[in-house]
Motif scaffolding. Structure first.
Motif, PDB file in Angstrom:
ATOM      1  N   ALA A  94       0.820  -1.211   0.000  1.00  0.00           N
ATOM      2  CA  ALA A  94       0.000   0.000   0.000  1.00  0.00           C
ATOM      3  C   ALA A  94       0.857   1.265   0.000  1.00  0.00           C
ATOM      4  N   ASP A  95       2.017   1.214   0.646  1.00  0.00           N
ATOM      5  CA  ASP A  95       2.921   2.362   0.727  1.00  0.00           C
ATOM      6  C   ASP A  95       4.351   1.882   0.474  1.00  0.00           C
ATOM      7  N   PRO A  96       4.733   1.711  -0.795  1.00  0.00           N
ATOM      8  CA  PRO A  96       6.051   1.157  -1.139  1.00  0.00           C
ATOM      9  C   PRO A  96       7.232   1.944  -0.581  1.00  0.00           C
ATOM     10  N   ARG A  97       7.024   3.202  -0.222  1.00  0.00           N
ATOM     11  CA  ARG A  97       8.126   3.992   0.344  1.00  0.00           C
ATOM     12  C   ARG A  97       8.667   3.386   1.635  1.00  0.00           C
ATOM     13  N   LEU A  98       7.853   2.579   2.323  1.00  0.00           N
ATOM     14  CA  LEU A  98       8.310   1.918   3.547  1.00  0.00           C
ATOM     15  C   LEU A  98       9.553   1.066   3.307  1.00  0.00           C
ATOM     16  N   VAL A  99       9.653   0.500   2.121  1.00  0.00           N
ATOM     17  CA  VAL A  99      10.782  -0.386   1.804  1.00  0.00           C
ATOM     18  C   VAL A  99      12.099   0.383   1.832  1.00  0.00           C
ATOM     19  N   ALA A 100      12.097   1.610   1.362  1.00  0.00           N
ATOM     20  CA  ALA A 100      13.314   2.432   1.394  1.00  0.00           C
ATOM     21  C   ALA A 100      13.463   3.161   2.720  1.00  0.00           C
ATOM     22  N   ASP A 101      12.349   3.590   3.307  1.00  0.00           N
ATOM     23  CA  ASP A 101      12.397   4.373   4.537  1.00  0.00           C
ATOM     24  C   ASP A 101      12.722   3.536   5.775  1.00  0.00           C
ATOM     25  N   ASP A 102      12.242   2.297   5.824  1.00  0.00           N
ATOM     26  CA  ASP A 102      12.433   1.427   6.987  1.00  0.00           C
ATOM     27  C   ASP A 102      12.580  -0.024   6.523  1.00  0.00           C
ATOM     28  N   PRO A 103      13.654  -0.326   5.755  1.00  0.00           N
ATOM     29  CA  PRO A 103      13.765  -1.628   5.098  1.00  0.00           C
ATOM     30  C   PRO A 103      13.866  -2.826   6.037  1.00  0.00           C
ATOM     31  N   PHE A 104      14.345  -2.634   7.255  1.00  0.00           N
ATOM     32  CA  PHE A 104      14.557  -3.759   8.160  1.00  0.00           C
ATOM     33  C   PHE A 104      13.402  -4.007   9.119  1.00  0.00           C
ATOM     34  N   HIS A 105      12.426  -3.146   9.119  1.00  0.00           N
ATOM     35  CA  HIS A 105      11.319  -3.308  10.057  1.00  0.00           C
ATOM     36  C   HIS A 105       9.982  -3.208   9.320  1.00  0.00           C
ATOM     37  N   ARG A 106       9.417  -2.019   9.205  1.00  0.00           N
ATOM     38  CA  ARG A 106       8.100  -1.870   8.561  1.00  0.00           C
ATOM     39  C   ARG A 106       8.140  -2.167   7.067  1.00  0.00           C
TER      40      ARG A 106
END
Length: 137
Positions: A94-106
């Motif tokens: 739903a929010d692919p930016r999470l992968v770059a912003d918090d790759p090891f957690h969210r």
């Protein structure tokens, strides 16, 4: 990747995938979360994801997911281990930016139940991965 940012509870591949390991657990008894490190996404704006289907089988070292960027390029994610995909991260879809912003957690990508023949052999410890990154510079 910034020094000190490599989580100690993960194992890594040279292709910048990670696998979360819980201490004291048998390697193949439960699904493990997997994702891509921020080194693979350095300075990239993530705009989309293509994740493996739930109940699909992935093979260690084989392409299993795609990360789409705003520059219309694709980062291929390689499976850290072989196994059955048990879930995908709907928040990251739903929010692919999470992968770059918090790759090891969210920003984790999927969970995989390791196949009986899977092992941590070949996966890098955090120190080994940090060494790989420093040698690549």
């Amino acid at each position: 990747m910034r020094a000190g940012k490599i989580p100690s509870d993960r194992r890594f591949t040279a292709t910048h995938s990670w696998l979360a390991l819980a201490p004291g657990q048998s390697f193949s008894d439960y699904p493990l979360r997997a994702g891509v490190t921020d080194s693979a996404l350095d300075e990239i704006e993530v705009v989309g994801l293509e994740l493996p289907a739930v109940r699909s089988t992935i093979e260690a070292g084989a392409p299993c997911a795609l990360v789409w960027t705003s520059a219309r390029t694709v980062v291929t994610v390689y499976a850290p281990i072989s196994g059955l995909v048990t879930m995908t991260n709907t928040d990251a879809l739903a929010d692919p930016r999470l992968v770059a912003d918090d790759p090891f957690h969210r920003g984790w990508l999927f969970a995989v139940l390791p196949s009986p023949t899977s092992s941590a052999y070949g996966l890098l410890t955090p120190a080994q991965y940090a060494n790989e990154l420093s040698e690549a510079v």
